[in-house]
Design a protein around this motif. Structure first.
Motif, PDB file in Angstrom:
ATOM      1  N   GLY A 137      51.175  54.008  31.788  1.00 10.43           N
ATOM      2  CA  GLY A 137      50.220  53.043  32.346  1.00 10.43           C
ATOM      3  C   GLY A 137      50.857  52.293  33.519  1.00 10.43           C
ATOM      4  O   GLY A 137      50.246  52.135  34.578  1.00 10.43           O
TER       5      GLY A 137
ATOM      6  N   LEU B 211      51.166  54.612  36.519  1.00  7.56           N
ATOM      7  CA  LEU B 211      49.877  54.817  37.188  1.00  7.56           C
ATOM      8  C   LEU B 211      49.451  53.569  37.967  1.00  7.56           C
ATOM      9  O   LEU B 211      48.953  53.667  39.087  1.00  7.56           O
ATOM     10  CB  LEU B 211      48.799  55.199  36.165  1.00  7.56           C
ATOM     11  CG  LEU B 211      48.910  56.618  35.603  1.00  7.56           C
ATOM     12  CD1 LEU B 211      47.995  56.781  34.385  1.00  7.56           C
ATOM     13  CD2 LEU B 211      48.529  57.656  36.664  1.00  7.56           C
TER      14      LEU B 211
ATOM     15  N   VAL C 196      39.161  56.267  37.179  1.00  3.62           N
ATOM     16  CA  VAL C 196      39.244  56.699  35.774  1.00  3.62           C
ATOM     17  C   VAL C 196      39.804  55.559  34.916  1.00  3.62           C
ATOM     18  O   VAL C 196      39.289  55.261  33.836  1.00  3.62           O
ATOM     19  CB  VAL C 196      40.160  57.944  35.662  1.00  3.62           C
ATOM     20  CG1 VAL C 196      40.235  58.425  34.234  1.00  3.62           C
ATOM     21  CG2 VAL C 196      39.679  59.060  36.572  1.00  3.62           C
ATOM     22  N   MET C 197      40.854  54.925  35.419  1.00  3.73           N
ATOM     23  CA  MET C 197      41.465  53.824  34.673  1.00  3.73           C
ATOM     24  C   MET C 197      40.510  52.642  34.550  1.00  3.73           C
ATOM     25  O   MET C 197      40.390  52.042  33.486  1.00  3.73           O
ATOM     26  CB  MET C 197      42.767  53.373  35.358  1.00  3.73           C
ATOM     27  CG  MET C 197      43.847  54.425  35.287  1.00  3.73           C
ATOM     28  SD  MET C 197      45.248  54.004  36.319  1.00  3.73           S
ATOM     29  CE  MET C 197      46.074  52.765  35.315  1.00  3.73           C
TER      30      MET C 197
ATOM     31  N   LYS D 281      38.868  55.427  30.857  1.00  2.67           N
ATOM     32  CA  LYS D 281      38.992  56.832  30.425  1.00  2.67           C
ATOM     33  C   LYS D 281      40.406  57.337  30.670  1.00  2.67           C
ATOM     34  O   LYS D 281      41.224  56.643  31.282  1.00  2.67           O
ATOM     35  CB  LYS D 281      37.987  57.676  31.198  1.00  2.67           C
ATOM     36  CG  LYS D 281      36.561  57.201  30.939  1.00  2.67           C
ATOM     37  CD  LYS D 281      35.568  58.323  31.109  1.00  2.67           C
ATOM     38  CE  LYS D 281      34.225  57.892  30.573  1.00  2.67           C
ATOM     39  NZ  LYS D 281      33.166  58.061  31.576  1.00  2.67           N
ATOM     40  N   LEU D 282      40.674  58.566  30.237  1.00  3.17           N
ATOM     41  CA  LEU D 282      42.017  59.119  30.407  1.00  3.17           C
ATOM     42  C   LEU D 282      42.142  59.914  31.703  1.00  3.17           C
ATOM     43  O   LEU D 282      41.269  60.709  32.048  1.00  3.17           O
ATOM     44  CB  LEU D 282      42.376  60.024  29.222  1.00  3.17           C
ATOM     45  CG  LEU D 282      42.511  59.347  27.857  1.00  3.17           C
ATOM     46  CD1 LEU D 282      43.018  60.343  26.816  1.00  3.17           C
ATOM     47  CD2 LEU D 282      43.425  58.139  27.905  1.00  3.17           C
TER      48      LEU D 282
ATOM     49  N   LEU E  90      49.374  63.651  34.329  1.00  4.21           N
ATOM     50  CA  LEU E  90      50.306  62.972  33.432  1.00  4.21           C
ATOM     51  C   LEU E  90      51.522  63.822  33.093  1.00  4.21           C
ATOM     52  O   LEU E  90      52.649  63.331  33.056  1.00  4.21           O
ATOM     53  CB  LEU E  90      49.562  62.555  32.149  1.00  4.21           C
ATOM     54  CG  LEU E  90      48.988  61.139  32.158  1.00  4.21           C
ATOM     55  CD1 LEU E  90      50.092  60.093  32.215  1.00  4.21           C
ATOM     56  CD2 LEU E  90      48.011  60.904  33.285  1.00  4.21           C
TER      57      LEU E  90
ATOM     58  N   GLY F 241      52.575  55.126  25.813  1.00  2.08           N
ATOM     59  CA  GLY F 241      51.316  55.530  26.470  1.00  2.08           C
ATOM     60  C   GLY F 241      51.243  57.021  26.767  1.00  2.08           C
ATOM     61  O   GLY F 241      50.286  57.499  27.357  1.00  2.08           O
ATOM     62  N   PHE F 242      52.255  57.745  26.379  1.00  2.00           N
ATOM     63  CA  PHE F 242      52.304  59.204  26.559  1.00  2.00           C
ATOM     64  C   PHE F 242      53.036  59.796  25.360  1.00  2.00           C
ATOM     65  O   PHE F 242      54.075  59.260  24.981  1.00  2.00           O
ATOM     66  CB  PHE F 242      53.049  59.562  27.847  1.00  2.00           C
ATOM     67  CG  PHE F 242      53.076  61.055  28.117  1.00  2.00           C
ATOM     68  CD1 PHE F 242      52.142  61.639  28.940  1.00  2.00           C
ATOM     69  CD2 PHE F 242      54.046  61.862  27.518  1.00  2.00           C
ATOM     70  CE1 PHE F 242      52.158  63.011  29.176  1.00  2.00           C
ATOM     71  CE2 PHE F 242      54.060  63.239  27.743  1.00  2.00           C
ATOM     72  CZ  PHE F 242      53.119  63.800  28.575  1.00  2.00           C
TER      73      PHE F 242
ATOM     74  N   ARG G 119      48.983  61.230  25.134  1.00  2.95           N
ATOM     75  CA  ARG G 119      47.724  60.641  24.685  1.00  2.95           C
ATOM     76  C   ARG G 119      46.710  61.704  24.291  1.00  2.95           C
ATOM     77  O   ARG G 119      45.604  61.358  23.861  1.00  2.95           O
ATOM     78  CB  ARG G 119      47.137  59.800  25.810  1.00  2.95           C
ATOM     79  CG  ARG G 119      47.257  58.290  25.573  1.00  2.95           C
ATOM     80  CD  ARG G 119      46.635  57.653  26.761  1.00  2.95           C
ATOM     81  NE  ARG G 119      46.271  56.292  26.685  1.00  2.95           N
ATOM     82  CZ  ARG G 119      47.010  55.272  27.154  1.00  2.95           C
ATOM     83  NH1 ARG G 119      48.213  55.472  27.598  1.00  2.95           N
ATOM     84  NH2 ARG G 119      46.516  54.054  27.143  1.00  2.95           N
TER      85      ARG G 119
ATOM     86  N   GLN H  66      48.962  67.167  26.060  1.00  2.09           N
ATOM     87  CA  GLN H  66      50.131  66.419  26.563  1.00  2.09           C
ATOM     88  C   GLN H  66      51.291  66.508  25.575  1.00  2.09           C
ATOM     89  O   GLN H  66      52.450  66.673  25.952  1.00  2.09           O
ATOM     90  CB  GLN H  66      49.787  64.949  26.810  1.00  2.09           C
ATOM     91  CG  GLN H  66      48.851  64.710  27.983  1.00  2.09           C
ATOM     92  CD  GLN H  66      48.537  63.233  28.204  1.00  2.09           C
ATOM     93  OE1 GLN H  66      49.236  62.345  27.721  1.00  2.09           O
ATOM     94  NE2 GLN H  66      47.471  62.963  28.953  1.00  2.09           N
TER      95      GLN H  66
ATOM     96  N   ARG I 259      45.381  42.529  34.028  1.00  2.00           N
ATOM     97  CA  ARG I 259      45.059  43.920  34.343  1.00  2.00           C
ATOM     98  C   ARG I 259      43.572  44.079  34.612  1.00  2.00           C
ATOM     99  O   ARG I 259      42.748  43.503  33.914  1.00  2.00           O
ATOM    100  CB  ARG I 259      45.478  44.829  33.169  1.00  2.00           C
ATOM    101  CG  ARG I 259      46.936  45.196  33.206  1.00  2.00           C
ATOM    102  CD  ARG I 259      47.364  45.927  31.975  1.00  2.00           C
ATOM    103  NE  ARG I 259      46.526  47.074  31.628  1.00  2.00           N
ATOM    104  CZ  ARG I 259      46.865  47.972  30.716  1.00  2.00           C
ATOM    105  NH1 ARG I 259      48.022  47.866  30.090  1.00  2.00           N
ATOM    106  NH2 ARG I 259      46.065  48.969  30.435  1.00  2.00           N
TER     107      ARG I 259
ATOM    108  N   ASP J 215      41.779  46.494  33.923  1.00  2.00           N
ATOM    109  CA  ASP J 215      41.059  47.174  32.835  1.00  2.00           C
ATOM    110  C   ASP J 215      41.077  46.384  31.524  1.00  2.00           C
ATOM    111  O   ASP J 215      40.648  46.884  30.500  1.00  2.00           O
ATOM    112  CB  ASP J 215      41.610  48.598  32.625  1.00  2.00           C
ATOM    113  CG  ASP J 215      43.090  48.642  32.263  1.00  2.00           C
ATOM    114  OD1 ASP J 215      43.765  47.596  32.373  1.00  2.00           O
ATOM    115  OD2 ASP J 215      43.575  49.713  31.861  1.00  2.00           O
TER     116      ASP J 215
END
Ligand code: AMP
Length: 221
Positions: A39, A42, A59-60, A64-65, A71, A92-93, A95, A99, A168, A170
């Motif tokens: 996160g 990005l 997207v963020m 959404k992913l 990624l 965060g990875f 997800r 991945q 943030r 989001d």
């Protein structure tokens, strides 16, 4: 923490707002291994206006992913750097299942493997309150919360004295529900994946931050 049994390649999982970022930062200091937050990476790409940032922003903002392709490439590049040689804490990875599989492959190619996957659990009902009230110091990144952790002197960061804070984009009520949906639909299926590999530990994250850190240390030593 100095336990010789401490894992070196770790994943911190959990819902958005569950406190994994805060705990990962603490573990980074205690274990001396780098904290890799996709996160944060990005958000840095968005702020810098890179090609990835331009693709990821909408997207963020929608909660959404971002694509697996972006990624996986990002993590492959980042984990190849020198400072990851001693290990890392992924926040965060992964997800999604693709991945997770890509990460296994990436590590296997280097003869490495994951040491532990820890899920910090928090009920959905608590997450909205936790996320929508949070803000951080713009200079040092210290985290605060409208209800649970105000700076000791109003408007001044406890750690570095800065008077600038950020929220943030989001962290809004609307986006949080989309992020929770993405977590349950796409990320929660990783729990049985890691449980089957004998790597999964679960910790109750709906408590005081220090109690959560103590539990994490117990699991890792
Ligand atoms: P975070 O800071 O981990 O809550 O991530 C913020 C946002 O970045 C997420 O809501 C996603 O849009 C995006 N993001 C971060 N990590 C990933 C990932 N591993 N896969 C897809 N999207 C991600």
């Amino acid at each position: 923490m100095s336990g010789s049994g401490a894992g070196k390649r770790l994943i911190l999982m959990g819902p958005p707002g569950g406190g994994k970022g805060t705990q990962a930062k603490r573990l980074q200091e205690r274990l001396g291994i780098v904290h890799l937050s996709t996160g944060d990476m990005l958000r840095a790409a968005v702020a810098a206006g890179t090609a990835v940032g331009k693709q990821a922003k909408a997207v963020m903002d929608a909660g959404k992913l971002v694509s697996d392709e972006i990624l996986v490439a990002m993590i492959a590049e980042r984990t190849a750097k020198e400072d990851c040689a001693k290990g890392f804490i992924l926040d965060g990875f992964p997800r999604t299942l693709p991945q997770a599989e890509a990460l296994d492959k990436l590590l296997a190619e280097k003869g490495q493997k994951l040491d532990k996957v820890i899920e910090v659990t928090v009920p959905d009902a608590r997450l909205i309150e936790r996320i929508t009230g949070r803000f951080t110091c713009a200079k040092c990144g210290e985290g605060y919360h409208d209800k649970f952790k105000q700076p000791r002197v109003a408007g001044v960061c406890d750690v570095c004295g800065s008077k600038e804070f950020i929220r943030r984009a989001d962290d809004t009520v609307e986006t949080v529900s989309a992020r929770l949906k993405a977590y349950h639909a796409q990320t929660a299926p990783l729990l049985p994946y890691y449980r089957a590999k004998g790597l999964l530990e679960q910790i109750d994250g709906d408590r005081d931050m220090n109690a959560v850190t103590i539990d994490l240390e117990r699991v890792l030593t």
